[in-house]
Design an enzyme around this catalytic site. Structure first.
Site, PDB file in Angstrom:
ATOM      1  NE  ARG A   1     124.376  27.700  95.329  1.00  0.00           N
ATOM      2  CZ  ARG A   1     123.527  26.714  94.985  1.00  0.00           C
ATOM      3  NH1 ARG A   1     123.981  25.630  94.375  1.00  0.00           N
ATOM      4  NH2 ARG A   1     122.238  26.819  95.236  1.00  0.00           N
TER       5      ARG A   1
ATOM      6  CD  GLU B   1     126.028  28.553  88.444  1.00  0.00           C
ATOM      7  OE1 GLU B   1     124.789  28.499  88.444  1.00  0.00           O
ATOM      8  OE2 GLU B   1     126.740  27.796  89.103  1.00  0.00           O
TER       9      GLU B   1
ATOM     10  CG  HIS C   1     123.457  25.262  88.852  1.00  0.00           C
ATOM     11  ND1 HIS C   1     123.721  26.381  89.598  1.00  0.00           N
ATOM     12  CD2 HIS C   1     122.902  24.386  89.735  1.00  0.00           C
ATOM     13  CE1 HIS C   1     123.336  26.193  90.864  1.00  0.00           C
ATOM     14  NE2 HIS C   1     122.835  24.982  90.957  1.00  0.00           N
TER      15      HIS C   1
HETATM   16  C1  MLT Z   1     119.909  24.035  94.628  1.00  0.00           C
HETATM   17  O1  MLT Z   1     120.466  24.862  95.352  1.00  0.00           O
HETATM   18  O2  MLT Z   1     118.761  23.658  94.857  1.00  0.00           O
HETATM   19  C2  MLT Z   1     120.664  23.407  93.499  1.00  0.00           C
HETATM   20  O3  MLT Z   1     121.795  24.120  93.183  1.00  0.00           O
HETATM   21  C3  MLT Z   1     119.839  23.054  92.304  1.00  0.00           C
HETATM   22  C4  MLT Z   1     119.249  24.176  91.511  1.00  0.00           C
HETATM   23  O4  MLT Z   1     119.203  25.306  91.934  1.00  0.00           O
HETATM   24  O5  MLT Z   1     118.834  23.919  90.395  1.00  0.00           O
END
Ligand code: MLT
Length: 316
Positions: free
Chosen positions: A233, A262, A281
């Protein structure tokens, strides 16, 4: 009686979405990927939402959804959801634990290799018609010390995938006593992890305790030829401090998939730097992970509304 109305906001594996749509007990909005404006329009009617990281159910969002009963985060991190407010409003929250963890760990490894071997920059240079062989001398991963910050599911998968590189793995995680991997050794402080590692890879969730912990002080402890990778994160790292550390050569390079805001702002100073590789991401963005995540989310939605069965609840 009307059927529960489900909105899939941020995309879903095609075949899984078709199956969900064909479920006789649910009414599913026909598009699996919507703009934030489209989602807002559907909120008054929505009973269930499936989201990824793009949709951020905060107070103001939730107040527009008086009939909402259930939010599923198709993925791991639920930091984009105001879980305390959901709890107050009686809205249940779940995630799909484990479903995309291998992809996240592989992406961290991909960032490490990209940074070490400068493949992203070499590719860009080739496509500009150049042949700058001497500029792209890289480094090996073999036998390096890799520090894993956060030794949960993803950190441990990364440790396993790294094995072929015969690394010396250090990990920091106050919640994990020891490792099952002979080549991974627990350290007691983050300072020790950052001081001793050639590569540090971050794999902790975003919590009050982890917000901004990777700051100038910790970055200042890293070796000047060390690399920092973050596929966890963005808010765990102070981006201004990261910028200075990279700019001033306090660390050698970085590979980042996640950011404090983001999408990363177009004016972000990080984009000016040659020694950072950026990806938008993508940790969980593989066909395989999206299939597993989608299957789990669809099943949980059906269980909740048809069998009154709440799976993988995440509390505030
Ligand atoms: C998640 O928390 O599952 C990851 O950051 C992946 C995403 O959200 O695409």
């Amino acid at each position: 009686m009307s059927k529960p109305f489900i909105v899939v906001c941020d995309g879903m594996d095609k075949s899984v979405f078709e199956e969900l749509k064909n479920n006789d007990n649910l009414e599913v909005h026909p598009s699996p990927k919507l703009t934030q404006e489209e989602i807002r329009e559907l909120l008054p009617k929505a009973n269930g939402l499936v989201i990824r990281s793009a949709t951020k159910p905060n107070k103001e969002f939730i107040d527009q959804a008086p009939n909402l009963k259930y939010i599923i985060r198709a993925g791991e991190g639920t930091d984009n959801i105001d879980k305390a407010y959901c709890q107050e409003k009686g809205i249940k929250v779940s995630n799909t634990p484990g479903a995309n963890n291998n992809s996240a760990a592989e992406h961290a490894l991909a960032l490490m290799m990209t940074v070490l071997r400068k493949t992203a920059t070499a590719n860009a240079s080739m496509k500009e018609g150049k042949w700058e062989k001497s500029q792209f001398t890289g480094n090996e991963l073999w036998k390096k010390t890799v520090g894993i910050m956060g030794f949960g599911r993803i950190g441990q998968i990364l440790c396993k995938r790294l094995q072929g590189f015969e690394p010396n793995v250090l990990f920091f995680d106050p919640g994990v006593k020891e490792s099952e991997f002979s080549y991974a050794k627990k350290v007691d402080t983050l300072e020790e992890l950052f001081t001793k590692s050639d590569i540090v890879s971050i794999h902790t969730p975003l919590l009050d305790a982890t917000k901004g912990v990777v700051n100038s002080e910790l970055l200042g402890k890293m070796k000047s030829d060390a690399i920092l990778v973050n596929a966890a994160r963005g808010k765990i790292v102070n981006e201004d401090d990261l910028y200075s550390a990279l700019k001033e050569g306090k660390i050698k390079a970085a590979g980042f998939d996640v950011f404090a805001n983001e999408p990363l702002e177009s004016e972000s100073k990080l984009k000016e730097l040659d020694n950072i590789v950026l990806t938008p991401h993508l940790g969980g963005s593989t066909e395989e992970a999206q299939f597993r995540v989608g299957e789990m989310a669809a099943n949980q939605m059906i269980e909740f509304f048809t069998n009154d069965n709440l799976l993988n609840e995440v509390k505030a």
